[in-house]
Design a protein around this motif. Sequence first.
Motif, PDB file in Angstrom:
ATOM      1  N   SER A  95      38.459  35.990  34.226  1.00  0.00           N
ATOM      2  CA  SER A  95      39.212  37.169  34.629  1.00  0.00           C
ATOM      3  C   SER A  95      40.639  37.065  34.083  1.00  0.00           C
ATOM      4  O   SER A  95      41.112  35.958  33.787  1.00  0.00           O
ATOM      5  N   PRO A  96      41.370  38.195  33.951  1.00  0.00           N
ATOM      6  CA  PRO A  96      42.771  38.122  33.521  1.00  0.00           C
ATOM      7  C   PRO A  96      43.613  37.238  34.434  1.00  0.00           C
ATOM      8  O   PRO A  96      44.497  36.519  33.957  1.00  0.00           O
ATOM      9  N   ALA A  97      43.323  37.273  35.748  1.00  0.00           N
ATOM     10  CA  ALA A  97      44.088  36.446  36.684  1.00  0.00           C
ATOM     11  C   ALA A  97      43.860  34.954  36.426  1.00  0.00           C
ATOM     12  O   ALA A  97      44.795  34.150  36.472  1.00  0.00           O
ATOM     13  N   LYS A  98      42.617  34.590  36.149  1.00  0.00           N
ATOM     14  CA  LYS A  98      42.308  33.189  35.872  1.00  0.00           C
ATOM     15  C   LYS A  98      42.966  32.751  34.575  1.00  0.00           C
ATOM     16  O   LYS A  98      43.487  31.632  34.471  1.00  0.00           O
ATOM     17  N   TRP A  99      42.939  33.636  33.578  1.00  0.00           N
ATOM     18  CA  TRP A  99      43.603  33.318  32.297  1.00  0.00           C
ATOM     19  C   TRP A  99      45.091  33.084  32.523  1.00  0.00           C
ATOM     20  O   TRP A  99      45.658  32.106  32.014  1.00  0.00           O
ATOM     21  N   LEU A 100      45.728  33.979  33.287  1.00  0.00           N
ATOM     22  CA  LEU A 100      47.171  33.858  33.509  1.00  0.00           C
ATOM     23  C   LEU A 100      47.503  32.580  34.265  1.00  0.00           C
ATOM     24  O   LEU A 100      48.491  31.909  33.943  1.00  0.00           O
ATOM     25  N   ALA A 101      46.694  32.224  35.245  1.00  0.00           N
ATOM     26  CA  ALA A 101      46.943  30.995  36.008  1.00  0.00           C
ATOM     27  C   ALA A 101      46.902  29.779  35.081  1.00  0.00           C
ATOM     28  O   ALA A 101      47.762  28.887  35.169  1.00  0.00           O
ATOM     29  N   LYS A 102      45.914  29.734  34.194  1.00  0.00           N
ATOM     30  CA  LYS A 102      45.820  28.614  33.246  1.00  0.00           C
ATOM     31  C   LYS A 102      46.999  28.625  32.280  1.00  0.00           C
ATOM     32  O   LYS A 102      47.542  27.565  31.926  1.00  0.00           O
ATOM     33  N   ARG A 103      47.396  29.806  31.854  1.00  0.00           N
ATOM     34  CA  ARG A 103      48.499  29.932  30.898  1.00  0.00           C
ATOM     35  C   ARG A 103      49.801  29.431  31.510  1.00  0.00           C
ATOM     36  O   ARG A 103      50.553  28.679  30.885  1.00  0.00           O
ATOM     37  N   LEU A 104      50.074  29.868  32.719  1.00  0.00           N
ATOM     38  CA  LEU A 104      51.310  29.464  33.379  1.00  0.00           C
ATOM     39  C   LEU A 104      51.307  27.973  33.699  1.00  0.00           C
ATOM     40  O   LEU A 104      52.339  27.305  33.615  1.00  0.00           O
ATOM     41  N   LYS A 105      50.142  27.444  34.053  1.00  0.00           N
ATOM     42  CA  LYS A 105      50.047  26.009  34.321  1.00  0.00           C
ATOM     43  C   LYS A 105      50.377  25.209  33.063  1.00  0.00           C
ATOM     44  O   LYS A 105      51.095  24.201  33.127  1.00  0.00           O
ATOM     45  N   ALA A 106      49.852  25.660  31.919  1.00  0.00           N
ATOM     46  CA  ALA A 106      50.130  24.962  30.662  1.00  0.00           C
ATOM     47  C   ALA A 106      51.606  25.019  30.304  1.00  0.00           C
ATOM     48  O   ALA A 106      52.133  24.123  29.633  1.00  0.00           O
TER      49      ALA A 106
END
Length: 373
Positions: A95-106
């Motif tokens: 999902s876009p939310a899951k993508w964003l969470a991974k992106r921000l974590k990185a």
Amino acid sequence: MSRTERTTARAESAQQRDRFPDLLRSLALGAVILGHWTMAAVSVQNGELHVDNVLNTNRFLWPLTWVLVLIPLFFFVGGFSNATSLTRALGRGDSPAKWLAKRLKALIVPVLPFLVVVVGLVLLALQLGAPRTLTLTVGIVVLMPLWFVAVYSVLAAITVPMLGLHRRYGIRVVVGLAVLACVVDAARTILDEPYIGYANYVLVHGTAQQLGFFYWDGRLGRVSHRALWAWSLGALALLCAVVATPIWSESMVGLSGERSNMSPPSIPTLLHTLFLIPLAILARPWVARWMDRLRPARILDVAARYSMRAFLWHLPVAVVVYGLVFALSGPLPTPGTGAWWLSRPLMLAILAMVLVGWLRLGDWLGGRRTRRP
């Protein structure tokens, strides 16, 4: 095939084994590091360490800031990277939310040890009796690069809607962002209220990200060389005209007694962005074959992997090195003199070696390779 499917197909075709964004990211961050290290005017005055920017005393060097400040290319590549990462994640069913969470974590995880070390060293220095004003000033300067991460995180957070607007409206979104940025800067100038200009951190650098979407889907690569030259030279002409007025400074970095063009971003920053990006696209064919060779490709892969960490740690490394030189009564020539300029290559080499050693130590302590955001 729908417009969205055609855009995505073009993007996937354009991004196959493309190391050009890695090159631009590494150049942009590397130029910041080189600029900070070169322009650091560290001297001893009345027995105490004094830190300044050599441009404050040698203002004729301001053209260097148009060459060394390549920040727009970082956010331009950010548009490509965010769009590429998002479409791949959606293709895997994320999902876009899951993508964003991974992106921000990185983005955020590599910052945490940086914050711990810097804040810890500042507190330790204060406990050991270091000059309070100088220590806090240095601490603030060392932490300043975090604005990159903050702005990049905001742009990542709005990637989904902005990519949707890109697919639907194309270049009109870029024009709209640029016009809004000019309005914000005009309001800041007329009202003499710098806080109004903070919106331009998103609007100006968001313009660069939006242009990165055009590189992602391949459309920017199909613009003729004549059009790219006209675009770049037109932006350069406007930039020269704007900084010739008493409103904005010629320098792309803030100097004492002058209004900063970069903090917050201004009309000159926007024009500098529009000047650099088409130049980068024009340079691509010249470096494409070189990038695909085995050795350059390996070098680019390593540079891209370490570029953000190197950017975060380059100022703490400089503080430690200069602090040791001062503590050991080493030579610190008067900034701007012939002896000072002659000492730059050696100092740059020392700083680079210490930074590489620190990054390698970080790899060893972490026991794993650094992942790029």
